[in-house]
Scaffold this active site. Structure first.
Site, PDB file in Angstrom:
ATOM      1  CG  ASP A   8       3.956  10.222   7.176  1.00 20.04           C
ATOM      2  OD1 ASP A   8       3.327  11.324   6.960  1.00 20.04           O
ATOM      3  OD2 ASP A   8       5.016  10.038   7.514  1.00 20.04           O
ATOM      4  CD  GLU A  39       8.770   7.656   6.059  1.00 16.42           C
ATOM      5  OE1 GLU A  39       9.826   7.096   5.464  1.00 16.42           O
ATOM      6  OE2 GLU A  39       8.712   8.206   6.985  1.00 16.42           O
ATOM      7  CG  ASN A  40       6.039   5.775   8.982  1.00 17.74           C
ATOM      8  OD1 ASN A  40       5.844   6.813   8.949  1.00 17.74           O
ATOM      9  ND2 ASN A  40       7.345   5.340   9.287  1.00 17.74           N
ATOM     10  CG  HIS A  68      11.412   5.210   8.133  1.00 15.97           C
ATOM     11  ND1 HIS A  68      12.421   4.795   9.086  1.00 15.97           N
ATOM     12  CD2 HIS A  68      10.790   6.161   8.905  1.00 15.97           C
ATOM     13  CE1 HIS A  68      12.553   5.133  10.172  1.00 15.97           C
ATOM     14  NE2 HIS A  68      11.592   6.217  10.422  1.00 15.97           N
ATOM     15  CG  HIS A 154       9.160  12.737   4.925  1.00 10.89           C
ATOM     16  ND1 HIS A 154       7.927  12.202   5.051  1.00 10.89           N
ATOM     17  CD2 HIS A 154       9.857  11.879   5.615  1.00 10.89           C
ATOM     18  CE1 HIS A 154       7.890  11.034   5.980  1.00 10.89           C
ATOM     19  NE2 HIS A 154       9.132  10.857   6.318  1.00 10.89           N
ATOM     20  CG  HIS A 179       9.393  12.996   9.376  1.00 13.57           C
ATOM     21  ND1 HIS A 179       9.692  11.759   9.474  1.00 13.57           N
ATOM     22  CD2 HIS A 179      10.127  13.414  10.498  1.00 13.57           C
ATOM     23  CE1 HIS A 179      10.661  11.365  10.122  1.00 13.57           C
ATOM     24  NE2 HIS A 179      10.966  12.452  10.925  1.00 13.57           N
ATOM     25  CG  HIS A 181       3.465   9.963  12.322  1.00 12.38           C
ATOM     26  ND1 HIS A 181       3.445   8.677  12.565  1.00 12.38           N
ATOM     27  CD2 HIS A 181       4.274   9.951  10.869  1.00 12.38           C
ATOM     28  CE1 HIS A 181       4.220   7.762  11.536  1.00 12.38           C
ATOM     29  NE2 HIS A 181       4.632   8.879  10.772  1.00 12.38           N
TER      30      HIS A 181
END
Length: 270
Positions: A8, A39-40, A68, A154, A179, A181
Site C-alpha cells: 500500500d 489505494e492510500n 478505499h 486485501h 491492507h 500496512h
C-alpha cells in the site's frame, strides 16, 4: 518471470518514494512486471486519477486498489478509461472497473492480476472472497493461457489471508496480502508452488502509526477523543513489498524475497 509487488502506497511520502526509486529498481533487478497497491496514495484515502498516472509513469504495470478504491470520486470514472487499474473483484456488483485483468509483457508473456477483499474485521460486508476468486482460478489455469497469476488479498486478518494462500496454492503463482500496512516475515513458497506473504507492508514513512502521523492516532488511543484528522506521515518512506521469480512453463514460483528498500526498514536487495 521476475515480478515485483509493492504494498500500500501511503500518501505523498509513499508516492515520491515509488516515483524516485522504481525506475532504477526496474532496471537493476531486471523486472518483467510490477504491481503496486495504490489505494492510500492520495492523502491516505484512496487514489486520484492524477496520482494513478504518476505511479504508472514511474514504472507500475498495474495498480491494485482495496476497500478505499473509490474514496477519491474521480476514480469512479477514471478506472473505466485506464485498464491498468484493478479494483477488488468482490467490491460491489455495480462498481466500475474490473477485479481481474490479463496483461502482456513487452516480450509477449501473459500475467493475470486479481484482487479480492476479505470479510473478517472489515467495516463493510463484502461478498465471500473464496467463491469470488474460484472462477478466475478455474478459467485461467497456471501455465496454460497465462504464464503467471498474482492475487492481491486485501484484508485485516492474517488467518483469512493464509487461508486464501492455501486455497490458491498450486493454481496462482503469487498470493500476497495488503491492507494492514505492517510487513510480515513469512514470505515462502507453498507446497504447490505459490509464493505467499501475509502482508507486503506499506510504501510509506514507518516513523508513524501505520503510515499516519503518530500524534492524532496516539491521542485517540490514550484519551478516546479526537482533535483533528489523520494525516499521512511525511518522513522518508520505505518501499515494502515482495519479489517473486516464476517459471514460465509451469507458472510456479521458484524464488521469493521480501523487499525493504530505503527508509527505516532498508535491507539488502533481492
Amino acid at each position: 518471470m521476475r515480478i515485483l509487488f509493492l504494498g500500500d502506497v501511503m500518501g505523498r511520502a509513499g508516492r515520491e518514494a515509488v516515483m524516485s526509486r522504481l525506475p532504477g529498481l526496474r532496471e537493476a533487478w531486471q523486472l518483467d512486471f510490477v504491481v503496486v497497491n495504490g489505494e492510500n496514495a492520495t492523502s491516505g484515502h484512496g487514489l486520484s486519477a492524477d496520482h494513478a498516472r504518476d505511479l504508472l509513469a514511474a514504472g507500475a504495470d498495474c495498480i491494485t486498489l482495496g476497500d478505499h478504491a473509490f474514496d477519491q470520486r474521480d476514480m469512479l470514472s477514471f478506472i473505466d478509461s485506464e485498464p491498468r487499474i484493478v479494483r477488488p473483484i468482490n467490491f460491489a456488483k455495480a462498481a466500475p472497473g474490473k477485479g481481474v485483468r490479463v496483461f502482456e509483457t513487452v516480450d509477449g508473456r501473459r500475467i493475470l492480476v486479481a484482487q479480492v477483499l476479505g470479510q473478517v474485521f472489515m467495516k463493510r460486508p463484502f461478498d465471500d472472497p473464496f467463491s469470488a476468486i474460484e472462477p478466475v482460478l478455474r478459467n485461467y489455469p497456471r501455465g496454460g493461457q497465462i504464464h503467471a497469476m498474482l492475487v492481491d488479498m486485501h484484508c485485516e486478518a492474517t488467518s483469512e489471508k493464509m487461508a486464501m494462500g492455501h486455497w490458491c496454492d498450486g493454481r496462482a503463482s503469487v498470493v500476497v496480502g495488503t491492507h494492514t500496512h505492517v510487513p510480515t516475515a513469512d514470505a515462502m513458497v507453498l507446497p504447490g508452488g505459490t509464493a505467499y506473504q501475509s502482508d507486503a507492508g506499506m510504501c510509506g514513512d514507518y516513523h508513524s502509526v501505520i503510515g499516519m502521523d503518530k500524534d492524532e492516532p496516539m491521542r485517540r488511543f490514550i484519551t478516546g477523543m479526537s482533535k483533528g484528522r489523520f494525516t499521512p506521515a511525511s518522513g522518508e518512506a520505505t518501499l515494502s513489498g515482495l519479489f517473486v521469480e516464476t517459471d514460465d512453463a509451469s507458472g510456479r514460483a521458484v524464488r521469493v524475497e521480501m523487499v525493504r528498500h530505503g527508509g527505516r526498514l532498508a535491507q539488502a536487495a533481492p
